[in-house]
Structures are given as structure tokens and as C-alpha cells.
Design an enzyme around this catalytic site. Structure first.
Site, short mmCIF file in Angstrom:
data_model
loop_
_atom_site.label_atom_id
_atom_site.label_comp_id
_atom_site.label_asym_id
_atom_site.label_seq_id
_atom_site.Cartn_x
_atom_site.Cartn_y
_atom_site.Cartn_z
N LYS A 207 0.86 -1.18 0.00
CA LYS A 207 0.00 0.00 0.00
C LYS A 207 0.90 1.23 0.00
O LYS A 207 1.69 1.43 0.92
CB LYS A 207 -0.91 0.00 1.22
CG LYS A 207 -1.79 1.26 1.28
CD LYS A 207 -2.82 1.18 2.38
CE LYS A 207 -3.68 2.43 2.41
NZ LYS A 207 -4.69 2.39 3.46
N LYS B 229 -2.16 -1.58 -3.85
CA LYS B 229 -3.00 -0.39 -3.81
C LYS B 229 -2.16 0.87 -3.88
O LYS B 229 -1.19 0.96 -3.13
CB LYS B 229 -3.81 -0.41 -2.51
CG LYS B 229 -4.66 0.80 -2.27
CD LYS B 229 -5.28 0.71 -0.91
CE LYS B 229 -6.10 1.97 -0.69
NZ LYS B 229 -6.64 2.05 0.62
#
Ligand code: PBG
Length: 327
Positions: A197, A250
Site C-alpha cells: 500500500k 493499492k
């Protein structure tokens, strides 16, 4: 006529032939639809920077879920919008048994037993500091945060969540949560770890939706530097060893190489989060008439699948499902 031994265009000569040779497929069952829930009744407010995406109170959310499931969408990721008055340093609201988010999970599970419910594990929607971890003297503390995340995870599992999504990026949280769930008998609750992330500008609209932006500083001491790729392997390796069932990358679009990297290196499913800013970009351009929104959407989703993601968290889920169901 020029003699050519290979004419690749032959494989593109008609829709039928193109479909035969299409290498990547996109299905409604690949989608996880992120949704926002707010306390109250009869509420439905659009997120300004995300046209078509709403925060719903539970009653309206259940209505909306009829439409969502009728389209063939099999999974949602639910996020709560809490008022400032419910927030504190310790995100204690996140594991109060009677808090509306947990009650919403239970109610959804009751009415839609087949629907896969994914939840978010991180402190930010409940934190008066707006950070994913516990803050002390301007620093995000790793290990004390794990205890809070574990409490939150157990509460979500008890409420009926099928898949937990730790999005906090604290070290060791997957293993810590896994052990906590297992020791309380929740061996069947899955963990989809936000493994890679990145500290991204593309989360802006989401923070507007949840009113969860950090009150000071940024998230760079826990989310990854967009410049780094080998570090994603380390994060994924740790989450894999700690027992994650699926690994997530992400955002998706600026990180297609990372999706591919994880897909080539780990034999568990890779998910990608097509985040709020990626959605907003396409929507804004389409609203201006600057590009064909539907085509751009389908191209974006296909590219994420082509890169190696098995499933995609996307705010486009409903619209893409409508198109896919017509084919
Ligand atoms: C919070 C969280 C964020 C997103 C999912 N979970 C925001 C953040 O890390 O600041 C972003 C999702 C999106 O932008 O669509 N832990």
C-alpha cells in the site's frame, strides 16, 4: 500483393475472432464493491469527488444491496463514516459491540447470507488523529497499534465479516490478527492484506468520503514510497508468511508492475484496489466530455486483470457489471 508469413491482423478481423483470441477476461465475479455506511436512517449523500458513489444509512444500504447483488456482484468492502464526536486517540469506537458499523455488518449478513462482506482494519475512521495507527508525540506507534487492530478484527469477525482487510501497514499485523482470530475460534475468517500500500495522492476522494484525513503530517512513515518495488516483495513475503490468504496492491493503475511482480512471486490470489482517485479521474474527464467514460473504465479494469490481479476492488463495479451483463 506483398508476401507476409504472419499477418497478426487476421486475429482481429471480426468480433467473433477477437473474442476467440482474447487473452484476459473480466467477470462481474472479479469485483469487490467498496461501499460507505453512515449512522442514521434515510440518509444518502453523494461523495462530491466521486459522482455516483454515496454514503448510505443502513436502511438505504440494504435497498442498494438488492440492486448490487441482482447485478451479480458477489462481494463488497464496507467502510464506516463516523462523526468527529465518536473519535478518540485509541479508536475505541471500532470495537464497541453496539457501534453502527458492526451492527450494519450483521444486518447485511442476515439479509444477504451469500454476499461476501469484506471489512477494513485500520484506525483512521475512528481516530481523532486521522491516522491508521496510535499516535504519541507526533509519532505512529507500531506495536501498541497491533492490540487495537486485533480487537477491531475480532469485533468485525464476531459481527459476521468474511474477509478482513488490514489497510494500516503496521509491521506484524497480519500474524498478530491471525493468532487473535484463531485463538477465539475464528479460523475461517480470511485476511486480505493490503501488502503493498503506497503513500498515494489517489486516496484523496476516499478521505473526503469518510472525513478521515490525517490531522497532521502524512502517512509516509507507514505507507510505502511510490519509488520502491523490491520493498513490495518484502512486505508481501512477510504477509504471506504471517498467514494472509490474499495479497493486495493499492493503488492499482500506477502500480501495475507491482501487481505483476506479486503475481509472479506468490501462489496466493492477488487483489488490486482501483482507488477513489483513479475513479474520480475517469469520472471527471468523462463529465467534461474529454473521454468516453465507459470505454476508459473497461480498459482500466482489463489492464488491472492483465497485470495479474485476480480480483479488483473498484467503485466501477456496478457500472462495469451492467456492461458485462449485456455481452
Ligand atoms: C484507510 C484506507 C484508505 C483507503 C482504504 N482504506 C485511505 C488511506 O489510507 O488514507 C483508500 C481507498 C481509496 O482511496 O479508494 N486505512
Amino acid at each position: 500483393m506483398i508476401q507476409l508469413s504472419r499477418r497478426p491482423r487476421r486475429n482481429r478481423k471480426s468480433a467473433g475472432v477477437r473474442d476467440l483470441v482474447q487473452e484476459t477476461s473480466l467477470q462481474v465475479s472479479d469485483f469487490i464493491y467498496p461501499m460507505f455506511v453512515v449512522e442514521g436512517t434515510r440518509l444518502q449523500s453523494e461523495v462530491k469527488s466521486m459522482p455516483g458513489i454515496f454514503r448510505y444509512s443502513l436502511d438505504n444500504l440494504l435497498e442498494e444491496l438488492k440492486e448490487v447483488t441482482d447485478l451479480g456482484i458477489k462481494a463488497i468492502d464496507l467502510f464506516p463514516n463516523y462523526p468527529e464526536s465518536k473519535k478518540d486517540r485509541f479508536a475505541s469506537e471500532s470495537y464497541q459491540e453496539n457501534t453502527f458499523y458492526l451492527k450494519a455488518i450483521t444486518a447485511i449478513k442476515e439479509q444477504f447470507p451469500e454476499l461476501v462482506i469484506m471489512t477494513d482494519v485500520a484506525m483512521d475512521p475512528y481516530s481523532s488523529d486521522g491516522h491508521d495507527g496510535l499516535v504519541e508525540n507526533g509519532k505512529i506507534l507500531n506495536d501498541p497499534t497491533l492490540e487495537i487492530l486485533a480487537n477491531m478484527s475480532l469485533a468485525q469477525a464476531r459481527a459476521g465479516a468474511d474477509i478482513l482487510g488490514p489497510s494500516d501497514m503496521m509491521d506484524g499485523r497480519v500474524g498478530f490478527i491471525r493468532r487473535h482470530l484463531d485463538s477465539h475460534g475464528f479460523t475461517d475468517v480470511s485476511i486480505m492484506s493490503y501488502s503493498a500500500k503506497y503513500a498515494s495522492a489517489f486516496y484523496g476522494p476516499f478521505r473526503e468520503a469518510l472525513e478521515s484525513a490525517p490531522k497532521f503530517g502524512d502517512k509516509k512513515s507507514y505507507q510505502m514510497d511510490p519509488a520502491n518495488k523490491r520493498e513490495a516483495l518484502l512486505e508481501a513475503q512477510l504477509d504471506f508468511e504471517e498467514g494472509a490468504d490474499m495479497l493486495m496492491v493499492k493503488p492499482a493503475l500506477s502500480y501495475l508492475d507491482i501487481i505483476r511482480l506479486l503475481n509472479e512471486n506468490f501462489d496466493i490470489p492477488i487483489a488490486a484496489y482501483n482507488v477513489s482517485g483513479e475513479y474520480a479521474m475517469v469520472k471527471a474527464a468523462a463529465q467534461n466530455g474529454w473521454l468516453d467514460g465507459d470505454r476508459a473504465m473497461m480498459e482500466v479494469l482489463m489492464s488491472i486483470r492483465r497485470a495479474g490481479a485476480k480480483c479488483i476492488l473498484t467503485y466501477f463495479a456496478k457500472e462495469a457489471a451492467v456492461i458485462l451483463n449485456k455481452r
